[in-house]
Design a protein around this motif. Structure first.
Motif, PDB file in Angstrom:
ATOM      1  N   ASP A  24       0.097   6.519   6.196  1.00  0.00           N
ATOM      2  CA  ASP A  24      -0.653   6.876   5.106  1.00  0.00           C
ATOM      3  C   ASP A  24      -2.146   7.552   6.116  1.00  0.00           C
ATOM      4  OD1 ASP A  24      -1.182   3.616   6.017  1.00  0.00           O
ATOM      5  OD2 ASP A  24      -2.737   4.368   4.972  1.00  0.00           O
ATOM      6  N   LYS A  49      -0.069   3.212   0.271  1.00  0.00           N
ATOM      7  CA  LYS A  49      -0.427   1.803   0.331  1.00  0.00           C
ATOM      8  C   LYS A  49       0.030   0.823  -0.818  1.00  0.00           C
ATOM      9  CE  LYS A  49      -5.219   1.803   3.470  1.00  0.00           C
ATOM     10  NZ  LYS A  49      -5.826   2.059   2.917  1.00  0.00           N
ATOM     11  N   TYR A  50       0.505   1.491  -1.953  1.00  0.00           N
ATOM     12  CA  TYR A  50       0.649   0.915  -3.024  1.00  0.00           C
ATOM     13  C   TYR A  50       2.559   0.688  -2.681  1.00  0.00           C
ATOM     14  CZ  TYR A  50       3.309   0.500  -7.470  1.00  0.00           C
ATOM     15  OH  TYR A  50       4.307   0.286  -8.391  1.00  0.00           O
ATOM     16  N   ASP A  88       3.686   0.420   0.215  1.00  0.00           N
ATOM     17  CA  ASP A  88       3.521  -0.666   1.064  1.00  0.00           C
ATOM     18  C   ASP A  88       3.520  -1.852   0.999  1.00  0.00           C
ATOM     19  OD1 ASP A  88       3.734   0.752   3.658  1.00  0.00           O
ATOM     20  OD2 ASP A  88       1.447   1.441   4.167  1.00  0.00           O
ATOM     21  N   LYS A  89       2.817  -2.313  -0.014  1.00  0.00           N
ATOM     22  CA  LYS A  89       2.659  -3.207  -0.772  1.00  0.00           C
ATOM     23  C   LYS A  89       3.256  -4.379  -1.595  1.00  0.00           C
ATOM     24  CE  LYS A  89      -0.736  -3.801  -4.711  1.00  0.00           C
ATOM     25  NZ  LYS A  89      -1.425  -3.326  -5.579  1.00  0.00           N
ATOM     26  N   HIS A  90       4.628  -3.047  -1.798  1.00  0.00           N
ATOM     27  CA  HIS A  90       5.892  -3.686  -2.555  1.00  0.00           C
ATOM     28  C   HIS A  90       7.338  -3.186  -1.772  1.00  0.00           C
ATOM     29  CE1 HIS A  90       4.064  -4.270  -5.988  1.00  0.00           C
ATOM     30  NE2 HIS A  90       2.932  -3.409  -6.350  1.00  0.00           N
ATOM     31  N   HIS A  91       6.490  -2.894  -0.205  1.00  0.00           N
ATOM     32  CA  HIS A  91       7.741  -3.078   0.657  1.00  0.00           C
ATOM     33  C   HIS A  91       8.440  -1.994   0.090  1.00  0.00           C
ATOM     34  CE1 HIS A  91       6.336  -6.842   1.142  1.00  0.00           C
ATOM     35  NE2 HIS A  91       6.481  -6.935   1.764  1.00  0.00           N
ATOM     36  N   GLU A  94      -3.945   6.028  -1.224  1.00  0.00           N
ATOM     37  CA  GLU A  94      -4.499   4.807  -2.397  1.00  0.00           C
ATOM     38  C   GLU A  94      -2.161   4.750  -2.636  1.00  0.00           C
ATOM     39  OE1 GLU A  94      -5.644   8.447  -2.379  1.00  0.00           O
ATOM     40  OE2 GLU A  94      -7.002   7.003  -1.096  1.00  0.00           O
TER      41      GLU A  94
END
Ligand SMILES: [Mn+2]
Ligand SMILES: [Mn+2]
Ligand SMILES: [Mn+2]
Ligand SMILES: [Mn+2]
Lengths: 219, 219
Positions: free
Chosen positions: A95, A170-171, A173-176, A167
DNA sequence: TTATATTTTTAGACTAATCTAAAAATATAA
DNA sequence: TTATATTTTTAGATTAGTCTAAAAATATAA
């Protein structure tokens, strides 16, 4: 005749638009993509037409010539190679690379591009799963589909993203979720086209806005 | 306020001139360095003074402020780091890197500079022996002398070049002289200040034009 | 110390890229 | 098919960076 940074950005924008919406591109569509007023775009279209980089008919629109297409693809090739460099060699995350690549893509040195490609081991895809054109401008396209078109019960592999904004990435990434991640479609909600997706052991609900921005392939 | 590519090139030019000829730099000296007319330089000096990057007194000359000096050094740092990258990682030779580095030095991304530095192993010198400023702008200068000032009979090590044009560097390549090469002064000709220099087993005659462009240190 | 030469600045113009406001062309809708 | 809306182009300005030619300031030399 050498192309300026601005000309290159216009050519790239036109290439991307025509790829999605067809050969002939409107003034307004370009204006939106390059974040300029339509009147500025008209001026630039005249200039690019003079340079034989595109065909332009007043009030009708513009379409890239072979020369223009080649130029655009060369910029895209450099953009994606630099993104690979930043992620693979300089510890950037996926990102963070776009802005810098937006600058690096305009560096003019055929030797640099060639050697960078070799240094990176001739990568086929950038960190977002987009194909890297080869030195001749050939782009190998794999048959990928949008997650929104996946079938319930089947297993898929994430192979790319459409929106590559910080954005959205990163979403993910948060959920792998990354390139290569296995996704299982648990359920599709007919009402709002949201989906339940199993990633490793966790199950996540994803809206249509998410599922239409992820590319997958079967298995 | 962001600096433009052109502003950065002026700051770099002024930095280099003031380093050799003293703090206050003349309009004509800058004009020659940036390859522009004196009238263009005057315009730019006003702009850079407005931006507090230098102090400018009409008809007297310009001198960098601390802010201007920091900016110039940052560009030089990036220039030299990229040169190391091109030689160490991308198989460029030392006579091919300057032009490309001239473009790459203007890429704006503190993270890129930082990570590139780390990737290269925090190099202290560029491929021409010039010191690489650290992230704080500190430049470690080693005590080097010109080959023209060397003493007969002594052995020296080549630690840098002044002229880093492709032509000069290719001359050095031809005679197998590079950073680290041992040089023995066999003879000095008083008439034209030419020198006989032994490199490995061969002895080469060098004119003053050559010996005043090579930096050495004792031993 | 006055005249001449050199350096530097100003004045005015040009190109690339942009903008706003108005005009012209095209598309849509009654 | 005429009126309205939308899109696109033109006209005229602006900013960054450059130039030539002329004027002003400074330096040098008789
Ligand atoms: Mn990108
Ligand atoms: Mn770009
Ligand atoms: Mn260099
Ligand atoms: Mn430069």
């Amino acid at each position: 005749m050498a192309t300026t940074l601005t000309e290159e950005n216009y050519l790239k924008a036109i290439y991307h638009i025509s790829h999605t919406y067809g050969d002939v591109v409107s003034t307004n569509a370009i204006a939106e993509k390059v974040d300029a007023k339509a009147s500025s775009v008209t001026d630039m279209l005249k200039k690019l037409a003079d340079k034989q980089l595109l065909d332009y008919i007043k009030y009708k629109g513009a379409s890239l010539t072979e020369k223009g297409r080649k130029t655009a693809i060369d910029i895209i090739r450099k953009h994606r190679l630099w993104e690979v460099f930043l992620v693979e060699k300089l510890k950037f995350s996926w990102d963070e690379v776009h802005e810098v690549a937006e600058q690096l893509e305009h560096i003019k040195s055929p030797k640099l591009t060639k050697e960078l490609d070799a240094f990176l081991g001739f990568p086929k895809h950038d960190p977002h799963g987009d194909p890297i054109p080869n030195a001749d401008g050939y782009i190998h396209r794999t048959n990928k589909i949008m997650l929104s078109h996946a079938e319930v019960g089947k297993t898929y592999t994430c192979v790319g993203v459409i929106d590559s904004s910080s954005e959205f990435l990163k979403y993910l990434d948060k959920h792998h979720i990354g390139i290569g991640t296995k996704l299982v479609v648990v359920e599709k909600e007919a009402f709002d086209q949201s989906m339940l997706i199993k990633i490793a052991s966790k199950t996540v609900a994803m809206s249509k806005a998410i599922t239409t921005n992820i590319y997958i392939k079967e298995q």
